[in-house]
Design a protein around this motif. Structure first.
Motif, PDB file in Angstrom:
ATOM      1  N   SER A  29       0.845  -1.197   0.000  1.00  0.00           N
ATOM      2  CA  SER A  29       0.000   0.000   0.000  1.00  0.00           C
ATOM      3  C   SER A  29       0.880   1.247   0.000  1.00  0.00           C
ATOM      4  O   SER A  29       2.095   1.165   0.168  1.00  0.00           O
ATOM      5  CB  SER A  29      -0.918   0.002   1.223  1.00  0.00           C
ATOM      6  N   ARG A  30       0.238   2.383  -0.150  1.00  0.00           N
ATOM      7  CA  ARG A  30       0.985   3.639  -0.171  1.00  0.00           C
ATOM      8  C   ARG A  30       1.613   3.945   1.178  1.00  0.00           C
ATOM      9  O   ARG A  30       2.575   4.686   1.255  1.00  0.00           O
ATOM     10  CB  ARG A  30       0.076   4.787  -0.600  1.00  0.00           C
ATOM     11  N   GLN A  98      -0.381   0.822  -6.767  1.00  0.00           N
ATOM     12  CA  GLN A  98      -0.606   0.809  -5.327  1.00  0.00           C
ATOM     13  C   GLN A  98      -2.058   1.138  -5.004  1.00  0.00           C
ATOM     14  O   GLN A  98      -2.642   0.555  -4.103  1.00  0.00           O
ATOM     15  CB  GLN A  98       0.343   1.761  -4.620  1.00  0.00           C
ATOM     16  N   LYS A  99      -2.661   2.052  -5.760  1.00  0.00           N
ATOM     17  CA  LYS A  99      -4.082   2.347  -5.563  1.00  0.00           C
ATOM     18  C   LYS A  99      -4.929   1.138  -5.930  1.00  0.00           C
ATOM     19  O   LYS A  99      -5.885   0.809  -5.239  1.00  0.00           O
ATOM     20  CB  LYS A  99      -4.500   3.552  -6.398  1.00  0.00           C
ATOM     21  N   THR A 102      -4.906  -1.559  -3.273  1.00  0.00           N
ATOM     22  CA  THR A 102      -5.626  -1.288  -2.030  1.00  0.00           C
ATOM     23  C   THR A 102      -7.134  -1.275  -2.223  1.00  0.00           C
ATOM     24  O   THR A 102      -7.872  -1.079  -1.277  1.00  0.00           O
ATOM     25  CB  THR A 102      -5.197   0.062  -1.431  1.00  0.00           C
ATOM     26  N   ARG A 105      -9.781  -2.886   0.302  1.00  0.00           N
ATOM     27  CA  ARG A 105      -9.219  -2.934   1.642  1.00  0.00           C
ATOM     28  C   ARG A 105      -9.672  -1.703   2.407  1.00  0.00           C
ATOM     29  O   ARG A 105     -10.349  -0.839   1.876  1.00  0.00           O
ATOM     30  CB  ARG A 105      -7.698  -2.976   1.609  1.00  0.00           C
ATOM     31  N   GLU A 108      -7.170   4.299   3.448  1.00  0.00           N
ATOM     32  CA  GLU A 108      -5.893   4.757   4.024  1.00  0.00           C
ATOM     33  C   GLU A 108      -5.789   6.238   3.933  1.00  0.00           C
ATOM     34  O   GLU A 108      -6.140   6.875   3.052  1.00  0.00           O
ATOM     35  CB  GLU A 108      -4.739   4.104   3.266  1.00  0.00           C
TER      36      GLU A 108
END
Length: 108
Positions: A29-30, A98-99, A102, A105, A108
């Motif tokens: 993730s970021r 990365q987006k 996620t 989930r 963030e």
């Protein structure tokens, strides 16, 4: 006389090396620290280098050469780092993966 040969295991390692940074971006993730991302890249590079040499040894019936496997892993790591710095990050693909990774989930 000059011979020019490219072992198939080397070509496979180099192709995987270009993809590994994108894979790391997809599964992290970021907010994952860069240290963890780097460690994952190193681990995948070592596995790629060692396993492609193992595959080549099994395919040809020759002895496994650990030195070639380690050198292959180092080259995979170098190419992976270069691919990330010169292709995946500047083009924004790394952030997009990365987006994508996620999605579904927690926020963030």
């Amino acid at each position: 006389m000059i011979d020019f040969t490219l072992p198939p295991s080397l070509i496979v390692s180099l192709a995987i090396a270009v993809i590994i940074p994108a894979l790391v971006g997809l599964v992290t993730s970021r907010v994952t620290s860069s240290a963890w991302k780097g460690a994952l890249l190193v681990a995948l590079s070592i596995a790629t280098g060692v396993l492609t040499e193992l595959g080549a040894a099994l395919a040809t019936g020759e002895a496994y050469d650990l030195g070639v496997g380690i050198l292959n892993a180092l080259l995979t790591l170098g190419v992976g780092q270069a691919a990330y710095a010169s292709v995946w990050k500047p083009t924004g693909v790394s952030e997009a993966l990365q987006k994508l990774g996620t999605t579904g989930r927690h926020a963030e």
